[in-house]
Design a protein around this motif. Sequence first.
Motif, PDB file in Angstrom:
ATOM      1  N   HIS A  50       2.850  39.587  62.388  1.00  0.00           N
ATOM      2  CA  HIS A  50       3.523  39.656  61.081  1.00  0.00           C
ATOM      3  C   HIS A  50       5.042  39.744  61.238  1.00  0.00           C
ATOM      4  O   HIS A  50       5.779  39.431  60.323  1.00  0.00           O
ATOM      5  CB  HIS A  50       3.027  40.868  60.290  1.00  0.00           C
ATOM      6  N   ILE A  51       5.488  40.183  62.421  1.00  0.00           N
ATOM      7  CA  ILE A  51       6.922  40.447  62.584  1.00  0.00           C
ATOM      8  C   ILE A  51       7.741  39.161  62.622  1.00  0.00           C
ATOM      9  O   ILE A  51       8.879  39.139  62.144  1.00  0.00           O
ATOM     10  CB  ILE A  51       7.177  41.350  63.833  1.00  0.00           C
ATOM     11  N   ASN A  52       7.174  38.078  63.183  1.00  0.00           N
ATOM     12  CA  ASN A  52       7.946  36.818  63.120  1.00  0.00           C
ATOM     13  C   ASN A  52       7.339  35.805  62.140  1.00  0.00           C
ATOM     14  O   ASN A  52       7.607  34.625  62.206  1.00  0.00           O
ATOM     15  CB  ASN A  52       8.137  36.199  64.514  1.00  0.00           C
ATOM     16  N   GLY A  53       6.497  36.308  61.256  1.00  0.00           N
ATOM     17  CA  GLY A  53       5.993  35.466  60.159  1.00  0.00           C
ATOM     18  C   GLY A  53       4.867  34.530  60.553  1.00  0.00           C
ATOM     19  O   GLY A  53       4.499  33.667  59.751  1.00  0.00           O
ATOM     20  N   LEU A  54       4.314  34.678  61.777  1.00  0.00           N
ATOM     21  CA  LEU A  54       3.151  33.845  62.136  1.00  0.00           C
ATOM     22  C   LEU A  54       2.013  34.145  61.168  1.00  0.00           C
ATOM     23  O   LEU A  54       1.235  33.261  60.824  1.00  0.00           O
ATOM     24  CB  LEU A  54       2.704  34.145  63.566  1.00  0.00           C
ATOM     25  N   LEU A  55       1.920  35.393  60.757  1.00  0.00           N
ATOM     26  CA  LEU A  55       0.972  35.779  59.712  1.00  0.00           C
ATOM     27  C   LEU A  55       1.770  36.372  58.560  1.00  0.00           C
ATOM     28  O   LEU A  55       2.746  37.077  58.778  1.00  0.00           O
ATOM     29  CB  LEU A  55      -0.028  36.809  60.240  1.00  0.00           C
ATOM     30  N   LYS A  56       1.365  36.032  57.356  1.00  0.00           N
ATOM     31  CA  LYS A  56       2.033  36.589  56.170  1.00  0.00           C
ATOM     32  C   LYS A  56       1.037  37.531  55.486  1.00  0.00           C
ATOM     33  O   LYS A  56      -0.159  37.216  55.429  1.00  0.00           O
ATOM     34  CB  LYS A  56       2.432  35.476  55.191  1.00  0.00           C
ATOM     35  N   PRO A  57       1.533  38.655  54.963  1.00  0.00           N
ATOM     36  CA  PRO A  57       0.584  39.622  54.391  1.00  0.00           C
ATOM     37  C   PRO A  57      -0.143  39.079  53.149  1.00  0.00           C
ATOM     38  O   PRO A  57       0.447  38.330  52.368  1.00  0.00           O
ATOM     39  CB  PRO A  57       1.482  40.808  54.026  1.00  0.00           C
ATOM     40  N   ASP A  58      -1.429  39.451  53.012  1.00  0.00           N
ATOM     41  CA  ASP A  58      -2.174  39.107  51.788  1.00  0.00           C
ATOM     42  C   ASP A  58      -1.654  39.956  50.636  1.00  0.00           C
ATOM     43  O   ASP A  58      -1.517  39.493  49.514  1.00  0.00           O
ATOM     44  CB  ASP A  58      -3.674  39.394  51.971  1.00  0.00           C
ATOM     45  N   LYS A  59      -1.439  41.229  50.922  1.00  0.00           N
ATOM     46  CA  LYS A  59      -0.879  42.160  49.942  1.00  0.00           C
ATOM     47  C   LYS A  59       0.210  42.960  50.645  1.00  0.00           C
ATOM     48  O   LYS A  59       0.124  43.184  51.845  1.00  0.00           O
ATOM     49  CB  LYS A  59      -1.961  43.133  49.441  1.00  0.00           C
ATOM     50  N   GLY A  60       1.208  43.399  49.879  1.00  0.00           N
ATOM     51  CA  GLY A  60       2.273  44.192  50.479  1.00  0.00           C
ATOM     52  C   GLY A  60       3.448  43.330  50.928  1.00  0.00           C
ATOM     53  O   GLY A  60       3.486  42.113  50.653  1.00  0.00           O
ATOM     54  N   LEU A  61       4.357  43.958  51.634  1.00  0.00           N
ATOM     55  CA  LEU A  61       5.620  43.308  51.968  1.00  0.00           C
ATOM     56  C   LEU A  61       6.002  43.585  53.425  1.00  0.00           C
ATOM     57  O   LEU A  61       5.875  44.711  53.897  1.00  0.00           O
ATOM     58  CB  LEU A  61       6.694  43.886  51.036  1.00  0.00           C
ATOM     59  N   VAL A  62       6.456  42.530  54.109  1.00  0.00           N
ATOM     60  CA  VAL A  62       7.008  42.725  55.454  1.00  0.00           C
ATOM     61  C   VAL A  62       8.458  42.249  55.420  1.00  0.00           C
ATOM     62  O   VAL A  62       8.724  41.101  55.059  1.00  0.00           O
ATOM     63  CB  VAL A  62       6.220  41.937  56.532  1.00  0.00           C
ATOM     64  N   LYS A  63       9.372  43.142  55.771  1.00  0.00           N
ATOM     65  CA  LYS A  63      10.784  42.765  55.829  1.00  0.00           C
ATOM     66  C   LYS A  63      11.282  42.894  57.260  1.00  0.00           C
ATOM     67  O   LYS A  63      11.044  43.910  57.912  1.00  0.00           O
ATOM     68  CB  LYS A  63      11.616  43.659  54.907  1.00  0.00           C
ATOM     69  N   VAL A  64      11.945  41.852  57.736  1.00  0.00           N
ATOM     70  CA  VAL A  64      12.519  41.870  59.078  1.00  0.00           C
ATOM     71  C   VAL A  64      14.023  41.661  58.933  1.00  0.00           C
ATOM     72  O   VAL A  64      14.447  40.637  58.364  1.00  0.00           O
ATOM     73  CB  VAL A  64      11.881  40.779  59.961  1.00  0.00           C
ATOM     74  N   LEU A  65      14.782  42.621  59.371  1.00  0.00           N
ATOM     75  CA  LEU A  65      16.250  42.626  59.221  1.00  0.00           C
ATOM     76  C   LEU A  65      16.638  42.338  57.772  1.00  0.00           C
ATOM     77  O   LEU A  65      17.525  41.531  57.482  1.00  0.00           O
ATOM     78  CB  LEU A  65      16.877  41.610  60.177  1.00  0.00           C
ATOM     79  N   GLY A  66      15.881  42.939  56.864  1.00  0.00           N
ATOM     80  CA  GLY A  66      16.169  42.835  55.438  1.00  0.00           C
ATOM     81  C   GLY A  66      15.621  41.590  54.768  1.00  0.00           C
ATOM     82  O   GLY A  66      15.776  41.428  53.551  1.00  0.00           O
ATOM     83  N   ARG A  67      14.993  40.679  55.554  1.00  0.00           N
ATOM     84  CA  ARG A  67      14.483  39.427  54.969  1.00  0.00           C
ATOM     85  C   ARG A  67      12.965  39.488  54.805  1.00  0.00           C
ATOM     86  O   ARG A  67      12.256  39.868  55.736  1.00  0.00           O
ATOM     87  CB  ARG A  67      14.850  38.242  55.870  1.00  0.00           C
ATOM     88  N   ASP A  68      12.512  39.101  53.622  1.00  0.00           N
ATOM     89  CA  ASP A  68      11.075  39.052  53.346  1.00  0.00           C
ATOM     90  C   ASP A  68      10.463  37.910  54.166  1.00  0.00           C
ATOM     91  O   ASP A  68      10.891  36.757  54.041  1.00  0.00           O
ATOM     92  CB  ASP A  68      10.863  38.809  51.841  1.00  0.00           C
ATOM     93  N   THR A  69       9.464  38.217  55.005  1.00  0.00           N
ATOM     94  CA  THR A  69       8.906  37.170  55.887  1.00  0.00           C
ATOM     95  C   THR A  69       8.232  36.051  55.096  1.00  0.00           C
ATOM     96  O   THR A  69       8.065  34.945  55.611  1.00  0.00           O
ATOM     97  CB  THR A  69       7.893  37.760  56.891  1.00  0.00           C
ATOM     98  N   LYS A  70       7.829  36.352  53.853  1.00  0.00           N
ATOM     99  CA  LYS A  70       7.173  35.311  53.033  1.00  0.00           C
ATOM    100  C   LYS A  70       8.148  34.197  52.662  1.00  0.00           C
ATOM    101  O   LYS A  70       7.738  33.074  52.374  1.00  0.00           O
ATOM    102  CB  LYS A  70       6.586  35.935  51.766  1.00  0.00           C
ATOM    103  N   ASP A  71       9.437  34.521  52.647  1.00  0.00           N
ATOM    104  CA  ASP A  71      10.447  33.528  52.250  1.00  0.00           C
ATOM    105  C   ASP A  71      11.043  32.789  53.449  1.00  0.00           C
ATOM    106  O   ASP A  71      11.928  31.954  53.280  1.00  0.00           O
ATOM    107  CB  ASP A  71      11.603  34.219  51.489  1.00  0.00           C
ATOM    108  N   GLU A  72      10.598  33.122  54.655  1.00  0.00           N
ATOM    109  CA  GLU A  72      11.242  32.546  55.854  1.00  0.00           C
ATOM    110  C   GLU A  72      10.227  31.767  56.702  1.00  0.00           C
ATOM    111  O   GLU A  72       9.053  32.130  56.749  1.00  0.00           O
ATOM    112  CB  GLU A  72      11.804  33.684  56.729  1.00  0.00           C
ATOM    113  N   SER A  73      10.726  30.736  57.385  1.00  0.00           N
ATOM    114  CA  SER A  73       9.843  30.006  58.306  1.00  0.00           C
ATOM    115  C   SER A  73       9.736  30.791  59.608  1.00  0.00           C
ATOM    116  O   SER A  73      10.592  31.636  59.911  1.00  0.00           O
ATOM    117  CB  SER A  73      10.411  28.620  58.582  1.00  0.00           C
TER     118      SER A  73
END
Lengths: 271, 222
Positions: A50-73
């Motif tokens: 989940h940390i580099n966005g290989l998996l995106k959460p079904d529910k909830g939020l993962v932020k890496v250095l302030g960026r939502d992983t759902k919005d990033e490749s």
Amino acid sequence: MSAIEFDHVWYRYSSHQDYALKDVTVTIGKGEIVGVVGPNGAGKTTFAKHINGLLKPDKGLVKVLGRDTKDESVARLSRDVGIIFQNPHHQLFSETVSEEVLFGLKNFDVENPGLVAERVLEDFGLLQYREKPPLSLSGGEKKRLCIASAIAWDPKILVLDEPTVGQDLNNKRQLLDLIVSWSQRGKTAILVSHDMEFLWALNPRILVFSKGRILADGKVDVVFTDEEILHEASLRLPQLAELAAKLGWKNPPRTPSEAAKRILEVKGWPM
Amino acid sequence: MDPRCRLLIALMLFAFSLAFLDLPKVVLVLALVILAGTLSKILRRLAKLQILTGILVAFILVINITIGYSVIYSLTLSLRFLSIVSSTSVFFLTTSPDELEQVLKWLRAPRDVVFAFTTAVRFVPVLMLDLSQIIAAQRSRGLEFEKGNPITRLRKLSPILVPMIVTALLRSNDLAEAIEVRGYGVSKRPTSIYELKFSKYDWSCIVIVVLATAALTFLLIY
């Protein structure tokens, strides 16, 4: 701003009925070293992916250095998050060791890739093999090459999945020093590992995963000496902690030489 | 159900899928395939598996209409293809590699051939897992499959294909060593834990298959 933030994250693989991550909430700061432990299938690798966005959460939020992983490749996140997976054969493909390191450097447009690759190979003791095929290296060298090729592009967060597998004592020491100096540069390191002795020596913050949940989160001295947690997560007390418990020491030693020194002191024997 | 019965049903459906060449009969065989899929509770997996076949079915339909065949004839050919593929899928979706091994042994296939074939089937999910892990590892190193022209995209396959081949070769080498050290090939006629036995239910299935074959043969001739 934290480096990594998991906010009530749930994740389920399409082929499974049960969730692999269940309501995981954790914040990891910049420069922190975190050891992720737990039995097989506890959700450790799912957490890491989940940390580099290989998996995106079904529910909830993962932020890496302030960026939502759902919005990033994955590629954009990977510039800041270097992940080294367990099996080097899943990564190595180039004709030479040097090209293997250059692969990531070129993908991320790093300046002077040739120089950077040479420096990193030298740091990891692999410079003499630079023209050799990566597959001709030994198991431990392959693992080191994988770590070197991720460190080369200088990500801000490093995620290592079972980094000590196949490494001899010297390599483990080098890896320990590397992670410590990495953290001292304000960079974050996440280690998914079953190697309790290595984590004990590294003295990181520990996240214990069990059945997709975080069972415990705390300092290694506290978590690794809590027998209930260790039993629940099918983990074994590190040998030095066990020794300290049997000898009634309040502060368990971090390294075998520290333990030896204390024993010699107690016995009054010359050092 | 005994895997030999399943094989018999699949062979019957496969043979009549090949034999029929008019729309109502092809639809009938396809309906029988769907019935077999429903009864064995694999219809959803069967449908999923036919997604790629669906693309080829559409391709066959379009090509045949384009080159001047009638819509009915083109549709017949397309559905016939779907029926051929689905009938074999029904067998493989309902039969485990162990059962497949038993069937092949019962058919007196050479042991090495049986072992190679069932191992290949068994390794499909393992290789798929390897593939997903290799893709994850390379994407984590900045590899973007979505970008670039077709030639660039083809070049991007080498970081996937090389580790895939290497992993498969290493795995097969490990397996070869592992079976050798456990005595593979020592006995020419090794014993088996499982033995195939027809139950009353299997015999009644065979009777139904024979009757269905007779009826479909009648339809084929007249």
